[in-house]
Scaffold this active site. Structure first.
Site, PDB file in Angstrom:
ATOM      1  N   SER A  48     102.137 -35.832  71.223  1.00 29.56           N
ATOM      2  CA  SER A  48     102.407 -35.176  72.488  1.00 29.56           C
ATOM      3  C   SER A  48     101.308 -34.157  72.802  1.00 29.56           C
ATOM      4  O   SER A  48     100.136 -34.521  72.832  1.00 29.56           O
ATOM      5  CB  SER A  48     103.805 -34.548  72.458  1.00 29.56           C
ATOM      6  N   ASP A  66     107.698 -45.087  76.350  1.00 31.64           N
ATOM      7  CA  ASP A  66     107.528 -43.640  76.463  1.00 31.64           C
ATOM      8  C   ASP A  66     107.447 -43.278  77.939  1.00 31.64           C
ATOM      9  O   ASP A  66     106.400 -43.389  78.568  1.00 31.64           O
ATOM     10  CB  ASP A  66     106.257 -43.195  75.732  1.00 31.64           C
ATOM     11  N   HIS A 125     108.920 -41.672  72.893  1.00 36.99           N
ATOM     12  CA  HIS A 125     107.985 -40.576  72.598  1.00 36.99           C
ATOM     13  C   HIS A 125     108.083 -40.251  71.109  1.00 36.99           C
ATOM     14  O   HIS A 125     108.721 -39.269  70.719  1.00 36.99           O
ATOM     15  CB  HIS A 125     108.361 -39.377  73.468  1.00 36.99           C
TER      16      HIS A 125
END
Length: 617
Positions: A195, A306, A337
């Site tokens: 991320s 995602d 994710h």
């Protein structure tokens, strides 16, 4: 923003003049067998220290260079001559303000606090193999000075300082003020993370920093514009409402919150949520135009489901790297994710071991001779391919035609004779299930087009594109496309994660105290369903010519509108039908455009372009 991006050149020059102990590039010795590092060094006896690195930025405008906190773990032998390469994870999340407050304050994150003990698998795996592991706290977060700026050059510079320090180009200090010199460092750095922790490596690589040898961006952003908008229209929820300000406030340290309040508010003021145009604010947070500066190899990992950091982030970055022939590898998994340590642990550790051995130590272990792409299918099976997108994929255009009574519209490889025009009336509350379901039914709020049943399996590999001739009765109008696999089947769906969920390799209480999530195997649901939405994409028609400046539509005028869907690697089974569904607003995906009303599609020149292996007849 009204702040100094680079510190006074006089200070920088003075700092450079006083640097000592510039590290020499060298491999660890004594632990390499058969072109592989072996775990001969003690993790328990490793040196753990915190340093404060002097950066070249003054992001809080206090007239002093921001000092960036970094925790270092390295084999004890580095004090007696061992030279170590560095595996680095940089993050704004090491003490998110919300977490600090939940713990009763920020006492654990003050300058001079002891290292937190690390919390990932990186130190346990790499330190015994002779590497150093460094955790860097982005400016304005945790114990680092300054203000967080959500993706701009100051974010990047705060992390660049740590690579500079490891290469003898920057000064650092211990909490007592004594100089900290990385004389043990070879200068070779590999960055990885999930991320935002994977976004910072993208940003640093796009700056071409010497010493950064490889990056592993996992579920990472490549353009902050694309994180909050899809081709001229905002994503739903928090993404479309002063998001850079929201995120800065989420990660900011308690010590920085008051002094940075005006700077952080400015992030929201400049975001441009009234137009969603691609402005200078966003171009400063777009790393892809600087891909030519990348000197590092790149190992991309992304989930095909995602919808937080959406798949377009990896693909658009990847396509730039591909054009430049940057050394690279890619894993595309079926999840959301997620960190692959949570679902492919042994293979991921092996892959990272060999990758870092090769790119940081120069070991000739054959990792670059292996297939470039690992792709996971919805049933969990993994495949390897020599390239991504698949070199055999060809662009196939499927043309739109109106359907008959009780039949959906058609998608055909050849233009349809006199296909006519069709109207979409906006329904701002329409769900994706209603839009995609029952394609044979005429619905005023969506148009559906299907191929004939496929004679053979067809593999989609890459980015689909929709092109239509359309007119609206309003000055702006969203168009949203869904690519759908129609056919009864038992399907497994990965359940998504929250927008700010980061992953660690376990769910121990210590990890939960320091993180906002953990890398448990992703949640999934399996069910028999008549269709599956494969991917999606939206555009505001007013941005059909440019994302930088939308132009109000002239009601009734026809425009050629082209937009991309998020990339996918997916196999449509034989007997199924490929479907394209067109709607305007879709509240589960984009922010509602209140103006939207009616859009008319001229079908004759309109088409869906798919990069496929196989054929549609």
């Amino acid at each position: 923003m009204r702040r100094s991006i680079a510190l006074l050149t006089g200070l920088a020059a003075a700092a450079a003049a006083t640097l000592t102990g510039v590290p020499a590039f060298a491999q660890p010795s004594g632990n390499i067998v058969d072109n592989e590092t072996k775990p001969i060094y003690s993790h328990a006896e490793a040196i753990r220290e915190t340093v404060y690195i002097e950066s070249k930025i003054d992001s809080d405008a206090d007239g002093k260079p921001d000092r960036i906190a970094a925790d270092v773990m390295r084999p004890k032998e580095t004090n007696t001559g061992l030279k170590s390469a560095t595996v680095m994870e940089a993050s704004p999340y090491y003490s998110a303000a919300a977490t600090a407050r939940a713990r009763g304050g920020d006492e654990n994150f003050l300058p001079g606090a002891a290292p937190r003990g690390f919390g990932r698998w990186y130190d346990e795996f790499f330190v015994p193999r002779g590497y150093a592991v460094v955790e860097v706290e982005m400016q304005g977060t945790a114990r680092s000075q300054g203000c967080p700026t959500t993706g701009d050059s100051e974010d990047t510079s705060s992390i660049e300082a740590s690579v500079d320090w490891l290469n003898g180009r920057a000064k650092a200090y211990y909490a007592d003020g004594k100089p900290a010199v990385a004389s043990w460092s070879t200068g070779a750095v590999g960055m990885l993370g999930v991320s935002y922790n994977g976004t910072l490596p993208n940003a640093l690589a796009a700056r071409g920093v010497d010493g950064l040898k490889t990056i592993v961006p996992i579920a990472a952003i490549s353009s902050w514009y694309d994180y909050t908008r899809d081709q001229g229209i905002g994503y739903y929820g928090a993404w479309g409402k002063r998001y850079p300000e929201w995120l800065a406030n989420y990660v900011i340290s308690p010590a920085a919150k008051a002094k940075c309040a005006a700077f952080v508010k400015e992030l929201g003021d400049q975001a441009g949520d009234d137009t969603y145009d691609y402005t200078k604010f966003w171009s400063e947070r777009d790393y892809r135009p600087d891909a030519a500066k990348v000197k590092a190899s790149v190992f991309v990992v992304h989930g095909q489901e995602d919808w937080n950091v959406k798949p377009g982030h990896f693909s658009k970055w990847w396509y730039e790297l591909q054009k430049l022939n940057v050394p690279r590898k890619i894993w595309l998994h079926r999840g959301a994710h997620s960190d692959p340590i949570g679902f492919r642990k042994a293979e991921w550790e092996k892959a990272m071991h060999r990758w870092m051995d090769h790119w940081l130590l120069g070991l000739q272990n054959g990792v670059m001779s292996e297939p470039m792409a690992d792709v996971q299918r919805p049933d969990g099976a993994w495949e390897t391919h020599g390239s991504w997108p698949d070199a055999a994929a060809k662009k196939a255009k499927l043309f739109l035609g109106a359907g008959g009574q009780g039949e959906p519209g058609v998608l055909k490889p050849q233009p349809v004779a006199d296909p006519g025009k069709q109207l979409i009336t906006d329904l701002k509350t329409q769900t994706e299930a209603v839009a995609a379901g029952d394609p044979e039914l005429a619905k005023a709020n969506r148009l559906a087009y299907l191929t004939a049943p496929l004679k053979e399996a067809v593999r989609l590999s890459g980015t689909a594109k929709v092109s239509v001739n359309a007119s609206a009765d309003t000055t702006s109008a969203p168009l949203t496309a869904l690519l759908v696999d129609y056919g009864q089947a038992t399907r497994t769906e990965a359940l998504g994660k929250s927008p700010i969920e980061l992953m660690t390799d376990s769910c121990e209480q210590a990890d939960l105290d320091r993180r906002t999530g953990c890398a448990a195997p992703p949640a999934e649901v399996t069910a028999a369903t008549p269709y599956k939405v494969i991917t999606r994409g939206s555009i505001d028609m007013k941005n059909h010519q440019s994302l930088t400046q939308g132009q109000d539509l002239v009601p009734g005028r026809t425009y050629r509108v082209q937009w991309e869907l998020h990339p996918k690697d997916y196999v449509f089974p034989a007997g199924h039908r490929i479907g394209l569904v067109l709607v305007q607003n879709l509240p589960s995906y984009i922010a509602a455009d209140a103006k939207a009303n009616k859009v008319e599609i001229a079908l004759a020149p309109s088409n869906l372009e798919l990069p496929i292996v196989g054929s549609v007849r």
